[in-house]
Design an enzyme around this catalytic site. Structure first.
Site, PDB file in Angstrom:
ATOM      1  N   GLU A   1       3.558  -2.281  -3.410  1.00  0.00           N
ATOM      2  CA  GLU A   1       4.172  -2.623  -4.697  1.00  0.00           C
ATOM      3  C   GLU A   1       4.256  -4.136  -4.879  1.00  0.00           C
ATOM      4  OE1 GLU A   1       4.944  -0.818  -7.297  1.00  0.00           O
ATOM      5  OE2 GLU A   1       5.632  -2.622  -8.315  1.00  0.00           O
TER       6      GLU A   1
ATOM      7  N   THR B   1       1.581   0.797 -11.884  1.00  0.00           N
ATOM      8  CA  THR B   1       1.236   1.289 -10.544  1.00  0.00           C
ATOM      9  C   THR B   1       0.255   2.444 -10.597  1.00  0.00           C
ATOM     10  OG1 THR B   1       3.399   0.628  -9.771  1.00  0.00           O
ATOM     11  CG2 THR B   1       2.270   2.269  -8.459  1.00  0.00           C
TER      12      THR B   1
ATOM     13  N   HIS C   1       9.803  -3.651  -5.417  1.00  0.00           N
ATOM     14  CA  HIS C   1       9.618  -3.394  -6.855  1.00  0.00           C
ATOM     15  C   HIS C   1      10.479  -4.357  -7.673  1.00  0.00           C
ATOM     16  CE1 HIS C   1       9.709  -1.350 -10.756  1.00  0.00           C
ATOM     17  NE2 HIS C   1       8.616  -0.735 -10.377  1.00  0.00           N
TER      18      HIS C   1
ATOM     19  N   ASP D   1      -0.804  -3.544  -5.763  1.00  0.00           N
ATOM     20  CA  ASP D   1      -1.130  -2.739  -6.959  1.00  0.00           C
ATOM     21  C   ASP D   1      -1.332  -3.590  -8.211  1.00  0.00           C
ATOM     22  OD1 ASP D   1       2.172  -1.394  -7.894  1.00  0.00           O
ATOM     23  OD2 ASP D   1       1.551  -3.405  -7.290  1.00  0.00           O
ATOM     24  N   HIS D   2      -0.518  -4.636  -8.358  1.00  0.00           N
ATOM     25  CA  HIS D   2      -0.667  -5.488  -9.551  1.00  0.00           C
ATOM     26  C   HIS D   2       0.127  -6.771  -9.313  1.00  0.00           C
ATOM     27  CE1 HIS D   2       3.386  -4.086 -10.194  1.00  0.00           C
ATOM     28  NE2 HIS D   2       2.961  -2.849 -10.321  1.00  0.00           N
TER      29      HIS D   2
HETATM   30  C1  GP9 Z   1       7.838   4.093  -8.733  1.00  0.00           C
HETATM   31  C2  GP9 Z   1       6.922   2.926  -8.799  1.00  0.00           C
HETATM   32  C3  GP9 Z   1       6.743   2.448 -10.216  1.00  0.00           C
HETATM   33  O1  GP9 Z   1       7.104   5.258  -8.695  1.00  0.00           O
HETATM   34  O2  GP9 Z   1       5.659   3.266  -8.242  1.00  0.00           O
HETATM   35  O3  GP9 Z   1       5.957   1.353 -10.159  1.00  0.00           O
HETATM   36  P1  GP9 Z   1       5.646   0.442 -11.432  1.00  0.00           P
HETATM   37  O4  GP9 Z   1       4.548   1.108 -12.228  1.00  0.00           O
HETATM   38  O5  GP9 Z   1       6.932   0.322 -12.234  1.00  0.00           O
HETATM   39  O6  GP9 Z   1       5.216  -0.880 -10.814  1.00  0.00           O
HETATM   40 MN    MN Z   2       3.883  -1.279  -9.255  1.00  0.00          MN
END
Ligand code: GP9
Ligand code: MN
Length: 618
Positions: free
Chosen positions: A248, A290, A403, A463-464
């Site tokens: 994350e 995500t 997060h 992820d980003h």
């Molecule tokens: C919770 C988390 C959400 O499932 O993966 O991620 P996000 O898309 O808010 O970065």
């Molecule tokens: Mn994410």
């Protein structure tokens, strides 16, 4: 009359202020002013037909709607750096789940957007005193109303015409929604969005024209025929377990960087030394956040242009990484200790070929940090589980602790000394990602200690991005960059991609430009699986001469250029000097073609048909 003027000026002021907050130039955009007036004339067309009392109620109602649109878009923009579209409204149910994030997105200055509600009471009092004469609707009122409607449409149309002249394709592709709002304002943007959504929904039942399907198939045929016969690294991981960890908000700028002489990510820095490290791995996610990152890595298809594919197309057939590995006898697990339905995962994961989805109901919640179970506990319990399963397995692990908004730093016990950044947004992020790195260190050490690491192909990527654009100046200060202009901003939209092979094979840094789209083709080659009959948009990074990452808004980066398409400017990626964008026209067209092919495949559920076609191509 006072009411109309007060409320209209308030609405125009709010819309212009909103444009400024999302990075728009307010004064110099003539089409914005024209479009705003056009929109207001259309919104006011009912006013001449209403009696005073109803007129004010109607205007207050319009004002409330516009304020709601502004505030919801503002929060969404601060988090996703994007503008809401109607399909995204389907994801609104998730807002409750990331509630703390939403609260952190609200700035005190946002109160300005509701300040005009102070006028509502005096306006109501004012009209109470008005004597209401029983008057029918005069012809003059009808004339004014029709005049407002026609003039409003003409002005709005002219504003859209100027925008379309400036940026052809942008209104059909919607590839840069904030750019559209900058130029025609939020009201006209949403009017076009609603029209497109309805048109798409109606048009969706019409199957894709046959000639378009032929063009798509031919694109994949050329791709298959140009694939190398004896690719490097083919089968070096054959039969091994695959653990893919999506981290994350792991942004690349923290890798190999120190603060107060401490490494931010010491465990990843150590792993990189014995792995294949892709340092130019760009963020290709769209509004699906995500889930888009998961989709890219597991299908090698682009996210869709509006909304999230996990929400809109969970029932499609996907020839995914898990399905391909299952054909080779792998058991497949998706592991994410959070609400099963978030991002519609419980519906989507079976479509992605996961036999089991271990969500928060499968874990002991013995350590909570931020949104849920801590990454360390998540990894510990996940490895315990995998040790008891049938091998070989593909485990796709999605972390959670780091997060947004990263503000629950107490559990980190100041492990990273962030000095004067303590308590700031960036300082909190650095502490959170330092913790995530510690958890990854636990995972790597556990795999090593239990002799699993050399029996596993380990993939780790972010992820980003982590730092949202409204915080870009904090990032610029930390990185010591004078001006975080759009060129620099896009250059930093990178995450690390690390692939560790058994025996540390192939360790080294790869500079090829790439994105989540390329993970699956690269992995299939490593696993000794011929992917030439699988419709994947990405490339095998270990056997490609050149790389490219295409962002959902049409920006693209290859090994030499960074192209901010809708801004009409390109840069030499090494020197930062501007480069004549017209000489990249073929690459721009190719980037849009790839986004379009992927979009059509998903909208029309074409994977099986294309795969069967490819099987017949020798
Ligand atoms: C919770 C988390 C959400 O499932 O993966 O991620 P996000 O898309 O808010 O970065
Ligand atoms: Mn994410």
């Amino acid at each position: 009359m006072t009411g109309i003027i007060v409320l209209s000026l308030a609405m125009i002021a709010k819309l212009l202020y909103f444009n400024k907050l999302i990075g728009g130039k307010v004064s110099s955009v003539i089409e914005l002013i024209i479009s705003l007036f056009g929109a207001f004339m259309i919104l006011h067309f009912l006013t001449p037909l209403l009696k005073k009392k109803r007129r004010i109620i109607y205007l207050i109602f319009i004002n409330i709607i516009i304020t709601f649109l502004i505030l919801s878009n503002l929060l969404f923009y601060r988090y996703f750096n994007d503008i809401i579209t109607l399909p995204i409204i389907t994801q609104i149910s998730m807002v409750g789940s990331v509630y703390s994030s939403v609260l952190n997105l609200i700035h005190f200055s946002d109160v300005l957007f509701i300040a005009d509600s102070l006028f509502y009471v005096p306006l109501f009092k004012n009209i109470r005193k008005e004597t209401q004469y029983k008057t029918g609707i005069k012809n003059i009122s009808i004339g004014i109303s029709v005049g407002l409607l026609i003039t409003g449409f003409l002005l709005s149309y002219y504003g859209v015409y100027l925008l379309d002249k400036k940026q052809p394709k942008i209104l059909t592709t919607f590839y840069d929604k904030s750019y559209i709002v900058h130029h025609i304002g939020l009201i006209n943007y949403h009017a076009i969005d609603a029209f497109k959504f309805i048109k798409e929904e109606v048009g969706r039942n019409k199957s894709l024209m046959e000639d378009e399907i032929i063009k798509i198939k031919d694109w994949f045929k050329q791709k298959k025929l140009s694939a190398p016969d004896n690719p490097k690294y083919f089968g070096v991981g054959k039969g091994k377990n695959v653990i893919m960890v999506q981290v994350e908000a792991l942004q690349e700028f923290v890798i190999k960087r120190k603060i107060n002489d401490m490494e931010i990510t010491p465990n990843l820095n150590k792993l990189i030394k014995k792995s294949i490290y892709f340092k130019n791995f760009y963020c290709e996610t769209g509004a699906g956040g995500t889930s888009d990152a998961e989709f890219l890595a597991n299908t090698s298809l682009y996210p869709i242009k509006t909304g999230a594919v996990y929400m809109k197309y969970p029932g499609n057939y996907y020839y995914s990484l898990a399905k391909v590995l299952k054909e080779q006898g792998y058991s497949t697990f998706a592991m994410h200790a959070y609400k099963p339905g978030f991002w519609n995962r419980s519906v989507m994961y079976p479509s992605l070929g996961f036999d089991e989805y271990l969500n928060r109901n499968h874990y002991v919640h013995d350590e909570i940090i931020g949104m849920g179970l801590s990454d360390k506990s998540f990894f510990r319990q996940s490895i315990d589980y995998l040790k008891k399963t049938r091998k070989p397995y593909y485990a796709f692990m999605i972390t959670l602790t780091s997060h947004y908004p990263y503000d629950n730093t107490k559990p980190y016990n100041n492990a990273l000394n962030v000095g004067k950044l303590k308590g700031t947004f960036l300082g909190n992020y650095l502490e959170a990602i330092h913790y995530a790195d510690q958890a990854l260190g636990y995972l790597i050490n556990r795999l090593e200690e239990e002799g699993l690491l050399d029996d596993t192909v380990l993939v780790i990527y972010g992820d980003h991005y982590a730092i949202s654009k409204d915080r870009k100046d904090e990032l610029a200060d930390f990185l010591g960059i004078g001006n975080m202009d759009n060129y620099m901003w896009v250059k930093f939209q990178k995450m690390p991609l690390i692939i560790h092979l058994p025996g540390d094979e192939g360790a080294g840094v790869e500079n090829i430009a790439c994105g989540g789209l390329d993970i699956m083709p690269t992995l299939l080659n490593i696993m000794g699986i011929d992917g030439r009959n699988i419709p994947m948009m990405g490339r095998d990074l270990l056997n490609s001469q050149e790389g490219m990452a295409v962002m959902r808004n049409g920006y693209f980066i290859n090994d030499n250029y960074l192209c901010l398409t809708s801004d009409g400017v390109a840069y030499d990626i090494k020197t930062g000097e501007t480069y004549p964008i017209e000489s990249l026209r073929d690459k721009i067209d190719n980037a849009f073609m790839e986004l379009d092919i992927s979009q059509k495949i998903i909208e029309n559920n074409l994977i099986e048909e294309i795969s069967s076609y490819l099987v017949g191509i020798d």
